[in-house]
Design a protein around this motif. Structure first.
Motif, PDB file in Angstrom:
ATOM      1  N   LEU A 261       5.019   6.924   6.901  1.00  0.00           N
ATOM      2  CA  LEU A 261       5.422   6.445   5.587  1.00  0.00           C
ATOM      3  C   LEU A 261       6.102   7.322   4.864  1.00  0.00           C
ATOM      4  N   ARG A 262       5.589   8.454   5.018  1.00  0.00           N
ATOM      5  CA  ARG A 262       6.226   9.724   4.264  1.00  0.00           C
ATOM      6  C   ARG A 262       7.682   9.987   4.950  1.00  0.00           C
ATOM      7  N   ASP A 263       7.713   9.936   6.319  1.00  0.00           N
ATOM      8  CA  ASP A 263       9.087   9.848   7.056  1.00  0.00           C
ATOM      9  C   ASP A 263      10.063   8.967   6.473  1.00  0.00           C
ATOM     10  N   ILE A 264       9.574   7.783   6.473  1.00  0.00           N
ATOM     11  CA  ILE A 264      10.563   6.769   6.116  1.00  0.00           C
ATOM     12  C   ILE A 264      10.925   6.843   4.653  1.00  0.00           C
ATOM     13  N   ALA A 265      10.033   7.261   3.841  1.00  0.00           N
ATOM     14  CA  ALA A 265      10.237   7.373   2.504  1.00  0.00           C
ATOM     15  C   ALA A 265      11.219   8.713   2.206  1.00  0.00           C
ATOM     16  N   ARG A 266      11.317   9.634   2.911  1.00  0.00           N
ATOM     17  CA  ARG A 266      12.052  11.047   2.718  1.00  0.00           C
ATOM     18  C   ARG A 266      13.358  10.650   3.314  1.00  0.00           C
ATOM     19  N   GLU A 267      13.640  10.332   4.703  1.00  0.00           N
ATOM     20  CA  GLU A 267      14.840   9.997   5.367  1.00  0.00           C
ATOM     21  C   GLU A 267      15.701   9.030   4.831  1.00  0.00           C
ATOM     22  N   HIS A 268      15.079   7.885   4.190  1.00  0.00           N
ATOM     23  CA  HIS A 268      15.922   6.956   3.879  1.00  0.00           C
ATOM     24  C   HIS A 268      16.156   6.870   2.167  1.00  0.00           C
ATOM     25  N   ASP A 269      15.239   7.817   1.468  1.00  0.00           N
ATOM     26  CA  ASP A 269      15.186   7.915  -0.040  1.00  0.00           C
ATOM     27  C   ASP A 269      14.711   6.444  -0.361  1.00  0.00           C
ATOM     28  N   ILE A 270      13.350   5.984   0.132  1.00  0.00           N
ATOM     29  CA  ILE A 270      12.906   4.820  -0.120  1.00  0.00           C
ATOM     30  C   ILE A 270      11.561   4.903  -1.056  1.00  0.00           C
ATOM     31  N   ALA A 271      11.298   3.992  -2.094  1.00  0.00           N
ATOM     32  CA  ALA A 271      10.024   3.966  -2.545  1.00  0.00           C
ATOM     33  C   ALA A 271       9.152   3.258  -1.961  1.00  0.00           C
ATOM     34  N   VAL A 272       8.043   3.782  -1.480  1.00  0.00           N
ATOM     35  CA  VAL A 272       6.993   3.445  -0.687  1.00  0.00           C
ATOM     36  C   VAL A 272       5.628   3.132  -1.789  1.00  0.00           C
ATOM     37  N   VAL A 273       5.395   1.964  -1.830  1.00  0.00           N
ATOM     38  CA  VAL A 273       4.244   1.577  -2.625  1.00  0.00           C
ATOM     39  C   VAL A 273       3.320   0.956  -2.113  1.00  0.00           C
ATOM     40  N   VAL A 274       2.100   1.413  -2.205  1.00  0.00           N
ATOM     41  CA  VAL A 274       0.938   0.767  -1.554  1.00  0.00           C
ATOM     42  C   VAL A 274      -0.106   0.248  -2.365  1.00  0.00           C
ATOM     43  N   ALA A 275      -0.664  -0.834  -2.082  1.00  0.00           N
ATOM     44  CA  ALA A 275      -1.895  -1.493  -2.936  1.00  0.00           C
ATOM     45  C   ALA A 275      -3.006  -1.000  -2.154  1.00  0.00           C
ATOM     46  N   ASN A 276      -4.132  -0.449  -2.983  1.00  0.00           N
ATOM     47  CA  ASN A 276      -5.543  -0.104  -2.420  1.00  0.00           C
ATOM     48  C   ASN A 276      -6.432  -0.945  -3.064  1.00  0.00           C
ATOM     49  N   GLN A 277      -7.561  -1.253  -2.474  1.00  0.00           N
ATOM     50  CA  GLN A 277      -8.775  -1.855  -3.042  1.00  0.00           C
ATOM     51  C   GLN A 277      -9.748  -0.928  -3.481  1.00  0.00           C
ATOM     52  N   VAL A 278     -10.675  -1.044  -4.104  1.00  0.00           N
ATOM     53  CA  VAL A 278     -11.783  -0.064  -4.740  1.00  0.00           C
ATOM     54  C   VAL A 278     -13.176  -0.533  -4.275  1.00  0.00           C
ATOM     55  N   ALA A 279     -14.281   0.143  -4.041  1.00  0.00           N
ATOM     56  CA  ALA A 279     -15.348  -0.038  -3.936  1.00  0.00           C
ATOM     57  C   ALA A 279     -16.304   0.328  -5.079  1.00  0.00           C
ATOM     58  N   ASP A 280     -17.382  -0.108  -5.210  1.00  0.00           N
ATOM     59  CA  ASP A 280     -18.529   0.321  -6.081  1.00  0.00           C
ATOM     60  C   ASP A 280     -18.908   1.662  -5.836  1.00  0.00           C
ATOM     61  N   ARG A 281     -19.027   2.312  -6.814  1.00  0.00           N
ATOM     62  CA  ARG A 281     -19.864   3.858  -6.550  1.00  0.00           C
ATOM     63  C   ARG A 281     -21.219   3.888  -6.885  1.00  0.00           C
ATOM     64  N   PHE A 282     -21.909   3.860  -5.969  1.00  0.00           N
ATOM     65  CA  PHE A 282     -23.663   3.850  -6.467  1.00  0.00           C
ATOM     66  C   PHE A 282     -24.054   5.245  -6.577  1.00  0.00           C
TER      67      PHE A 282
END
Length: 465
Positions: A261-282
């Protein structure tokens, strides 16, 4: 030299094929060729010094060319040898707006191109609404957008077309723009597993970038396929892998994904946005107000911390009396941590949760941790945490369980918090400098004129005795 082709894929190894087997046998790496003296390498591999020196110089020149650094000859200008100067970077700085001035201000203008930006938060925090806004804003002309198409890669559910159409009709910036953004400029792909995801990112995405002028790639969500592949019951049993080996493989796959993903973002000047889930912290403590969950649990100290504790001289004061009862400090959760180098202490600075110096009871009970752990955190450039907290009110309908007016959920409040980023300062501890926003029909809107640092208990009504 197994890593030479990986570090420098275009290096002409055919010219040095006679030297490589000896270097391989003596475990000489590319880093050794760049850092060690050529005479030492020649002795170690039993090779001629001149041939070894020629190889070291060739590797150095190839690395400089790959980084965009060139040697300056006599009489040439020495203004800059870098591929991009600071002025070039400023002039080429592009962002995608969230279509709200206050949210853009905190983000430094919007979501930048050339980087991996993560948007994390629990279900209902506004991640999908944030991403849908970016899909449409990317089609706007500068400075709000990039006048380009967008690629939406989903690992869970299909693209919500109905909500996109609603945003196009109701948002002023989208409805009045000429040309108007449309759904045809959004390419949607569903990846049900890791194998198809890797194939799409490596082969189909570069083609889509060239054919459709894609400047925004959204992966929603990055954790779904990895959880299904590596965290399901019995994962790795078919191949005989243990749990540790299974997680090591997952870490390796995450590093490969981040590099891709970093190579794609840098070589083509693209904004790469990823959504991530979360987990409860015990945590293992009682969760009392003012006590830190990180302080209440017993963690394994690192060797460095154990050595530090061993060097602390004993106090000149006598032992405490037997009736002395130790209590957790309520002044600051950063004081008295058993091991400052443990993950439980450090993660408050890169997860987005747990950094409030004076946490409320409800805050402690609702600590979250972004999925995929520290390995994935090291792959991204920016993390945006969307935090939601409940607002309670007195019971409206009387009943057997509500006859005394116990508080009921009235609404949710949401904040956008910059955890870390290379181009903008992070938000302060807790919700300091975080921007409160609402999800409306026309999209995300910052809440103005309210204090974003209000504790959860301030919204709780006083119950009768």
């Amino acid at each position: 030299m197994t890593d030479l082709t990986a570090v420098l894929p275009g290096f002409p190894i055919q010219q040095y094929v006679r030297l490589l087997p000896s270097l391989e046998k003596k475990l000489v790496t590319t880093a050794d060729l760049l850092t060690l003296d050529c005479v030492e390498i020649a002795k170690r591999a039993n090779l001629p010094v001149l041939d070894t020196k020629r190889l070291c110089n060739a590797v150095l020149e190839a690395l400089q060319a790959s980084l965009g650094v060139a040697e300056v000859g006599e009489g040439e200008q020495t203004s800059s040898n870098l591929r991009n100067t600071g002025k070039d970077l400023v002039n080429s700085w592009n962002t995608i707006s969230t279509l709200d001035d206050e949210l853009d201000r905190v983000l430094g203008g919007g979501v930048p191109t050339g980087y991996i930006t993560e948007v994390t938060g629990e279900s209902g925090a506004g991640k999908t609404q944030f991403l849908l806004t970016l899909l449409l804003a990317a089609q706007l002309p500068q400075p709000q957008g990039l006048s380009s198409s967008a690629l939406y890669i989903s690992t869970e559910s299909a693209l919500p077309i109905t909500r996109l159409s609603q945003l196009l009709r109701t948002h002023t910036a989208l409805a009045t723009c000429d040309p108007k953004p449309n759904l045809d400029s959004i390419i949607s792909i569903v990846t049900p597993d890791l194998e198809s995801q890797d194939h799409i990112l490596r082969f189909q995405v570069p083609v889509a970038i060239e054919r459709h002028n894609v400047r925004l790639i959204i992966l929603d969500s990055v954790a779904a396929n990895y959880r299904a592949e590596f965290e399901r019951p019995g994962a790795g049993a078919s191949t005989g892998q243990t749990s540790g080996a299974n997680m090591a493989q997952r870490s390796s796959e995450l590093v490969k994904l981040g590099q891709l993903l970093r190579d794609i973002a840098r070589e083509h000047d693209i904004a790469v946005v990823v959504a991530n889930q979360v987990a409860d912290r015990f945590h293992g403590g009682g969760g009392s107000i003012g006590s830190s969950p990180m302080l209440n649990r017993h963690t394994q100290s690192s060797p460095l911390a154990r050595r530090g504790h061993a060097n602390i001289p004993s106090s000149s004061m006598g032992p405490p009396s037997s009736n002395f009862q130790e209590r957790p400090s309520t002044q600051s959760q950063f004081v008295g941590t058993p091991d400052p180098l443990c993950l439980d202490h450090q993660q408050r600075w890169f997860t987005g949760w747990g950094d409030d110096p004076h946490p409320s009871h409800l805050t402690i009970k609702n600590l979250k941790t972004p999925s995929l752990g520290l390995i994935w955190t090291s792959q991204i450039a920016c993390r945006i945490a969307l935090i939601k907290r409940p607002v309670y009110g007195p019971g409206i309908v009387a009943g057997e369980e509500n006859e005394r007016g116990e508080p009921v959920l009235r609404k949710w409040r949401r904040w956008m918090k910059i955890v870390f980023a290379p181009h903008v300062a992070p938000s302060g501890p807790g919700l300091r400098d975080a921007v409160e926003f609402e999800i409306r029909t026309e999209g995300l809107k910052a809440v103005r004129g309210k204090n974003a640092n209000v504790d959860d208990e301030d919204d709780l009504p006083t119950l009768p005795a």
